[in-house]
Scaffold this active site. Sequence first.
Site, PDB file in Angstrom:
ATOM      1  CG  ASP A 205      -8.131   4.409   0.194  1.00  0.00           C
ATOM      2  OD1 ASP A 205      -7.564   3.361   0.995  1.00  0.00           O
ATOM      3  OD2 ASP A 205      -7.005   5.142   1.213  1.00  0.00           O
TER       4      ASP A 205
ATOM      5  CD  GLU B 244       0.022   5.614  -3.650  1.00  0.00           C
ATOM      6  OE1 GLU B 244       0.400   6.085  -2.907  1.00  0.00           O
ATOM      7  OE2 GLU B 244      -0.678   4.347  -3.977  1.00  0.00           O
TER       8      GLU B 244
ATOM      9  CG  ASP C 205      -2.098   0.930   1.404  1.00  0.00           C
ATOM     10  OD1 ASP C 205      -2.069   2.045   0.434  1.00  0.00           O
ATOM     11  OD2 ASP C 205      -2.305   1.352   2.493  1.00  0.00           O
TER      12      ASP C 205
HETATM   13  C1  GLC Z   1      -4.768   3.343   2.837  1.00  0.00           C
HETATM   14  C2  GLC Z   1      -5.129   1.988   2.379  1.00  0.00           C
HETATM   15  C3  GLC Z   1      -6.160   0.603   3.309  1.00  0.00           C
HETATM   16  C4  GLC Z   1      -5.689   0.756   3.922  1.00  0.00           C
HETATM   17  C5  GLC Z   1      -5.238   1.914   4.776  1.00  0.00           C
HETATM   18  C6  GLC Z   1      -4.529   1.981   6.394  1.00  0.00           C
HETATM   19  O1  GLC Z   1      -5.918   3.934   3.248  1.00  0.00           O
HETATM   20  O2  GLC Z   1      -5.952   2.854   0.362  1.00  0.00           O
HETATM   21  O3  GLC Z   1      -6.336   0.557   2.368  1.00  0.00           O
HETATM   22  O4  GLC Z   1      -6.485   0.205   4.649  1.00  0.00           O
HETATM   23  O5  GLC Z   1      -4.064   3.019   4.157  1.00  0.00           O
HETATM   24  O6  GLC Z   1      -3.368   0.585   5.831  1.00  0.00           O
END
Ligand code: GLC
Length: 789
Positions: A472, A397, A394
């Site tokens: 998200d 980017e 995650d």
């Molecule tokens: C980011 C991710 C999400 C995750 C969160 C906490 O917002 O996109 O999927 O649950 O981080 O790790």
Amino acid sequence: MDFVPSKFVKVVNQNNYYQVHSDNEVILRVYFLSDDIVRIRYATDGHFDEDFSYAISSKFTGTPTVSMNDTPEILIFKTSTLIVNINKTDLKIIFTDLNGQIICRDEKGFHWEEHQKYGGNIIKMSKVVQEGEHFYGMGDKTMHLNLRGRRVTNWAMDTYGFKKEEDPIYKAIPFYTAIHNQKAYGIFFDNTFKSYFDFGSERRFVTSFWAEGGEMNYYFINGPELLDVTRRYTHLTGTPELPPLWALGYQQSKWSYYPESKVMDIAQKMREHKIPCDVIYLDIDYMDGFRCFTWDKEKFPDPKAMVANLKAMGFKTVVIIDPGIKIDEEYPVFKEALENNYFCRRADGPHMKGKVWPGECYFPDFTNPKVRKWWSGLFEDLIGNIGINGVWNDMNEPALFEIDGKTFPDDVRHDYDGNPCSHRKAHNVYGTQMARATYKGVKKYNHGQRPMVITRSAYAGAQRYASAWTGDNIASWEHLWIATMQCQRLAISGFSFVGTDVGGFIDHPTPELYTRWVQLATFQPFFRTHSSGDHGEQEPWSFGEDALQIVRKYIELRYQLLPYIYTTFYQYVSEYTPMLKPISVYDQTDSDTLYRVDEFLLGDHLLVCPVLEPNAKSRYVYLPKGNWYQFWTGQKMEGGKEVLAEAPLDQMPVYVREGAVIPMFPKMQYVGEHLVDQMTLNTYFGASSMNSYLYEDAGDGYEYEKGIYNLKRFKTQSSETSFRLSLKRSGHYEPTYSTYKIVIHGLPFAPSSILVNEKEVITANVYSENHKLVIVVERSTFISLEIFK
Ligand code: GLC
């Protein structure tokens, strides 16, 4: 001021390209990678940088046959399918078919201007929009599939709660497909800088693309079928290996399930409520202070035992890993990276410091091969020892809190595999290189099992290393529409193994929205409910008994369809066919398909029509040409027109192409719950001749690479007085099931004679079930079934 190439001076035939020189020192290189893929590169000052790409797959092979004709006015290159004309007055290019019909032609063509901000050049390309031309592709964009009249940007961005039309978001895939006059083609602009595409938005009849640095380096990919354009692009940028079968099952996630007792409770409830499920996810709270590769020992005192307990219940465990490494001298991962100089630095030397979940962090430079190797090694304990089965990447980017632009400043330096550069060039590939290092690590320590990696950010080619989710999103009907768009769009952009946070990450879905979302996701490759912790419960049983029953029915169906979905994955991996096809890709000859976006095909034969509005009891569906069976009722319908489909809450309209064979498993709670003892072949009468496929192997491990798999071709032939199903098989895998249960849908006559393997069958194996003829045959000997009126 724009500069353009001036007149032709000479052409030189080099080893694998033709080099064309202009009077003002522009060099144009033309590479033929195959008869249908042409690479075009320009240098403006007589010099090309090292030829290096993160996108192109090393497995790509092509055998072009090209001839060149150097005429006084035009340089003409010809392959077996394509002609490339280069005008000698200005080096403009026209791609035509063998009859001279224009496929794509330069408007201003290549041009450039000096970069006010950074020096160097901004390189640009413009092409003429052809009459009736439509544009598709471009990764995860949130707008209507058809991009005509739009303008988009490629710059990977953390976009919490993104909106319809918002651009750019998490992924950067600078590839589009286009079609006019039944001629489709594609352009892949392999430039990792921030890039822009305009599809007749600023100027109605001009398509252009440009980047804030780097080289004008693009691939022209010929059709004439849209499907072949996508396939050729996918061949060029690669496919993943086959996933473990469980990765195609249902997955349950939340930010976050903790402590251990909560995780076990969720697992327990899945089984109690009989919701089939293969995977439970651990989000950032499993870590000690959000330090990657550590565990919070209070919440999870014995992770190894917990993972083993989950395994005993039939669950795999996947954990999140982010790129930000907490600045903490006591933290071994930090110390090791610091000592070895693995972290990114600012242009003037200090480390790139930024805030994410753990507070202030440094960030590994994943574009450095040494750093990737080190990162892969970090998975030894997590995967090899604790027994985690997959990793979720995650924030890659890369995302930052509390900073303008939400990512690294432009000056940050990267190795870029020995081609040092600034973040302006490396930004869009950072996430992909992280996923690549993670994939290598998971694979290395996974005891010979197949790796499962998920990424949020991606550049072209990232599909080789990971599956992806769309970030998200929000629990809204609009986002259900976006989810439908994004997965189709990603699939035709080479990235098939995709899905969305089912039900929405932000906010809480109504039972109806959650139900409709599960119905859609049942037919999308990556199937995971995920949501943010502060918006309420999002487990299948959190929405009342009615929703639970419907959700169960669809997730059960997902497992029944696994042989079909796995085969579709195999076709993606081996033939580069997108797993989801917009109906424009399914039948481009029908102009009715070119604007339709809210229905798609999963694999060869299933037409999926999600319900995207609240309170719907029905929806309009455009049935592509041919005959279709309504999946739930078995009603046969003629295509080539719009129909009003019943869509009560427990029924999302799905259609099966006539002549199809859809292989199905029995219901199960998870992959491997019990040995499959029978394969059902749902067989749909109609079509004079139709092929369907079944790929099967052990579902994990690498025996298939040694030929231990089967590829079966089922052929149906239907006529007014007969029906025939025949099987051709190759491969050496011994499945666990011993019989096929052949269910014939829509047989229009009463059989007078039934032959299996050309012998009259024993009546005991023939019966009728829900008004359908059923014939049970031995798997090992089955070759053919014939039914006569
Ligand atoms: C980011 C991710 C999400 C995750 C969160 C906490 O917002 O996109 O999927 O649950 O981080 O790790």
